[in-house]
Design an enzyme around this catalytic site. Sequence first.
Site, PDB file in Angstrom:
ATOM      1  N   GLY A 200       0.837  -1.198   0.000  1.00 53.36           N
ATOM      2  CA  GLY A 200       0.000   0.000   0.000  1.00 53.36           C
ATOM      3  C   GLY A 200       0.867   1.241   0.000  1.00 53.36           C
ATOM      4  O   GLY A 200       2.085   1.162   0.190  1.00 53.36           O
ATOM      5  N   GLY A 206       0.565   3.039   5.500  1.00 54.34           N
ATOM      6  CA  GLY A 206       1.572   3.399   6.516  1.00 54.34           C
ATOM      7  C   GLY A 206       0.999   4.379   7.524  1.00 54.34           C
ATOM      8  O   GLY A 206       1.204   4.245   8.739  1.00 54.34           O
ATOM      9  N   GLU A 244      14.728   3.970  12.125  1.00 58.35           N
ATOM     10  CA  GLU A 244      16.047   3.785  11.487  1.00 58.35           C
ATOM     11  C   GLU A 244      16.043   4.659  10.246  1.00 58.35           C
ATOM     12  O   GLU A 244      15.386   4.328   9.259  1.00 58.35           O
ATOM     13  CB  GLU A 244      16.266   2.319  11.099  1.00 58.35           C
ATOM     14  CG  GLU A 244      16.246   1.348  12.245  1.00 58.35           C
ATOM     15  CD  GLU A 244      17.443   1.465  13.164  1.00 58.35           C
ATOM     16  OE1 GLU A 244      18.342   2.294  12.894  1.00 58.35           O
ATOM     17  OE2 GLU A 244      17.472   0.749  14.169  1.00 58.35           O
ATOM     18  N   CYS A 278      21.822   3.552   3.720  1.00 59.72           N
ATOM     19  CA  CYS A 278      21.803   4.548   4.797  1.00 59.72           C
ATOM     20  C   CYS A 278      23.132   4.582   5.534  1.00 59.72           C
ATOM     21  O   CYS A 278      23.511   5.602   6.097  1.00 59.72           O
ATOM     22  CB  CYS A 278      20.679   4.226   5.768  1.00 59.72           C
ATOM     23  SG  CYS A 278      20.749   2.509   6.327  1.00 59.72           S
TER      24      CYS A 278
HETATM   25  P1  NAD Z   1      10.643   6.550   2.570  1.00 59.95           P
HETATM   26  O1  NAD Z   1      10.753   7.164   3.911  1.00 59.95           O
HETATM   27  O2  NAD Z   1      10.134   7.350   1.453  1.00 59.95           O
HETATM   28  O3  NAD Z   1       9.685   5.273   2.632  1.00 59.95           O
HETATM   29  C1  NAD Z   1       9.879   4.241   3.593  1.00 59.95           C
HETATM   30  C2  NAD Z   1       8.546   3.564   3.849  1.00 59.95           C
HETATM   31  O4  NAD Z   1       7.680   4.508   4.478  1.00 59.95           O
HETATM   32  C3  NAD Z   1       7.836   3.091   2.577  1.00 59.95           C
HETATM   33  O5  NAD Z   1       7.208   1.868   2.831  1.00 59.95           O
HETATM   34  C4  NAD Z   1       6.810   4.194   2.354  1.00 59.95           C
HETATM   35  O6  NAD Z   1       5.682   3.777   1.627  1.00 59.95           O
HETATM   36  C5  NAD Z   1       6.438   4.539   3.795  1.00 59.95           C
HETATM   37  N1  NAD Z   1       5.814   5.860   3.992  1.00 59.95           N
HETATM   38  C6  NAD Z   1       5.896   6.947   3.175  1.00 59.95           C
HETATM   39  N2  NAD Z   1       5.150   7.957   3.679  1.00 59.95           N
HETATM   40  C7  NAD Z   1       4.607   7.503   4.829  1.00 59.95           C
HETATM   41  C8  NAD Z   1       3.743   8.095   5.811  1.00 59.95           C
HETATM   42  N3  NAD Z   1       3.298   9.333   5.704  1.00 59.95           N
HETATM   43  N4  NAD Z   1       3.387   7.349   6.875  1.00 59.95           N
HETATM   44  C9  NAD Z   1       3.841   6.099   7.020  1.00 59.95           C
HETATM   45  N5  NAD Z   1       4.638   5.475   6.121  1.00 59.95           N
HETATM   46  C10 NAD Z   1       5.020   6.175   5.039  1.00 59.95           C
HETATM   47  O7  NAD Z   1      12.076   5.955   2.278  1.00 59.95           O
HETATM   48  P2  NAD Z   1      12.563   5.187   0.973  1.00 59.95           P
HETATM   49  O8  NAD Z   1      12.732   6.171  -0.112  1.00 59.95           O
HETATM   50  O9  NAD Z   1      11.691   3.987   0.732  1.00 59.95           O
HETATM   51  O10 NAD Z   1      13.987   4.657   1.462  1.00 59.95           O
HETATM   52  C11 NAD Z   1      15.137   5.452   1.454  1.00 59.95           C
HETATM   53  C12 NAD Z   1      15.400   6.068   2.809  1.00 59.95           C
HETATM   54  O11 NAD Z   1      15.472   5.052   3.801  1.00 59.95           O
HETATM   55  C13 NAD Z   1      16.731   6.777   2.883  1.00 59.95           C
HETATM   56  O12 NAD Z   1      16.582   8.041   3.500  1.00 59.95           O
HETATM   57  C14 NAD Z   1      17.582   5.883   3.746  1.00 59.95           C
HETATM   58  O13 NAD Z   1      18.607   6.515   4.445  1.00 59.95           O
HETATM   59  C15 NAD Z   1      16.594   5.270   4.644  1.00 59.95           C
HETATM   60  N6  NAD Z   1      17.101   3.992   5.167  1.00 59.95           N
HETATM   61  C16 NAD Z   1      17.466   3.910   6.481  1.00 59.95           C
HETATM   62  C17 NAD Z   1      17.980   2.722   6.967  1.00 59.95           C
HETATM   63  C18 NAD Z   1      18.398   2.566   8.408  1.00 59.95           C
HETATM   64  O14 NAD Z   1      18.426   1.446   8.874  1.00 59.95           O
HETATM   65  N7  NAD Z   1      18.712   3.622   9.119  1.00 59.95           N
HETATM   66  C19 NAD Z   1      18.132   1.629   6.134  1.00 59.95           C
HETATM   67  C20 NAD Z   1      17.769   1.767   4.798  1.00 59.95           C
HETATM   68  C21 NAD Z   1      17.230   2.949   4.324  1.00 59.95           C
END
Ligand code: NAD
Length: 471
Positions: A200, A206, A244, A278
């Site tokens: 979704g 989310g 994270e 990340c």
């Molecule tokens: P994102 O934050 O755009 O999305 C992550 C997840 O959150 C997705 O499933 C997305 O659909 C969901 N999401 C988006 N809006 C939301 C909302 N309003 N409420 C709840 N859920 C929502 O990130 P991305 O582009 O998928 O991934 C890249 C990012 O993830 C980078 O910034 C990276 O640094 C970070 N990351 C962090 C780690 C860590 O362990 N610290 C690991 C991998 C990636």
Amino acid sequence: MRKIEQIYIDGEFITPHGTETADLFNPSTEEKIGIVRLGDVEDARAAVAAAKRAFPSFSRTNKAERIDLLKRLSAAVSARSAELTAAMIEEYGAPQYFTGFAVSNAADTFLTMAKVLEEYEFTQRAGRAEVTMQPAGIAAAITPWNNNYGFICTKLATAIAAGTTIVIKPSEMSATQTQLLTECLHEADLPKGLFNIVNGRGDVVGAEFSRHPDITKVTFTGSTAVGKEILRVGAETLKRVTLELGGKGPSIILEDADLETAIPNVLRMGLMNSGQACVAGTRILVPASIMDDVLVRLKEGIAAFKPGSPLEPEVMIGPMVSSKQHERVQSYIRLGLEEGAELLVGGPGRPEGLDHGWFSRPTIFYNVNNNMRIAREEIFGPVLCVIPYNSEEEAIQIANDTSYGLQAYLNGSDMAHMRALAERMDSGRVVINGAPHEPLAPFGGFKQSGIGREYGIFGLEGFLERKAILS
Ligand code: NAD
């Protein structure tokens, strides 16, 4: 054309109530490879209801029962590792060295958690009181696209070890991988409702998980911006959150570093997972006194990081996951030039010989100032910044001068000295001389890299509440 039309609730694959769809792509070819039908708020609520029904009995299971489930899950994931690998290559574009790690690591997370659980004491004494660790309540996991299997499996394994049920919303861009992984997890024949997976949109499914009153704990991996939104929304029901988030890791080359080994390590840590990591060490801090030598070696060294299709085993840098991510990386490369950083290698556009696919050229900027946006903002692509320093004091100051604090790197010869420097770094992890990942060690960030820790007992305790019983 693949059609993914089901989500997983209460132990079954079902057609979602939601009717919106999203397209799925092969980032190496830009071809559309499928369509996923997305769940909506009603589906999210059905998933929470299933997890709620399963919670009372699952939260009373004992260690042996949970360990058995964890082992079954690990075996079920391992059994289809070849298909999982192929899906990750096709839909995400990960180079084969990374899929090799990611798929076996996903299966191993269950075994690691089983081991942690075996040794974990759920009851301790504090003075006259008995302190027990109780499952905090139903959990929600929200995960990104850059290691779909690993994030889902880590969060699921921890929830099971803690005795809680869980709802999971993976990235909508990873639906092929999620479908296969869910089929594996289903094969393990877990109690119905223990885990539920809903494809979704983040702002739909989310967001519903983040605000639902029956969810007690949210474990999120993703961008800092979305993490803050989850924290804000979750505040209404005082959710426990593990976040994270992003990083802009410093990778310090010390004056006594053996450059023969340090340069390949620095490049490997900076460019891992095609730069979509990340934990990547993307700010390379170099003593001004040896800058010329380091630049020559970086330029030579990066030639080993071949960009291209992940179907070729020797490729080290795959495409960016989406057209949007590709454009984002390209815009940061243009920004670096506008900000006055100098190009050592790479630059805008696609790598030579690749005229389609969301590929970016592995790029190193030098003469970068830590105040430039390319040094402060997470780019999430194969783009590295070289920043000079004149003293170790200055190196530590630059390393810590960031809003992030996830993973930092030290490269040198004097281990005792590097351990002392590590203590001064504001970072959840400090990796010395390219040391390998340790799955029992805590993982998480200082500052805006997150809240809380995953892995090992540190992750487990994030799903538990302490209760003191006084008699
Ligand atoms: P994102 O934050 O755009 O999305 C992550 C997840 O959150 C997705 O499933 C997305 O659909 C969901 N999401 C988006 N809006 C939301 C909302 N309003 N409420 C709840 N859920 C929502 O990130 P991305 O582009 O998928 O991934 C890249 C990012 O993830 C980078 O910034 C990276 O640094 C970070 N990351 C962090 C780690 C860590 O362990 N610290 C690991 C991998 C990636």
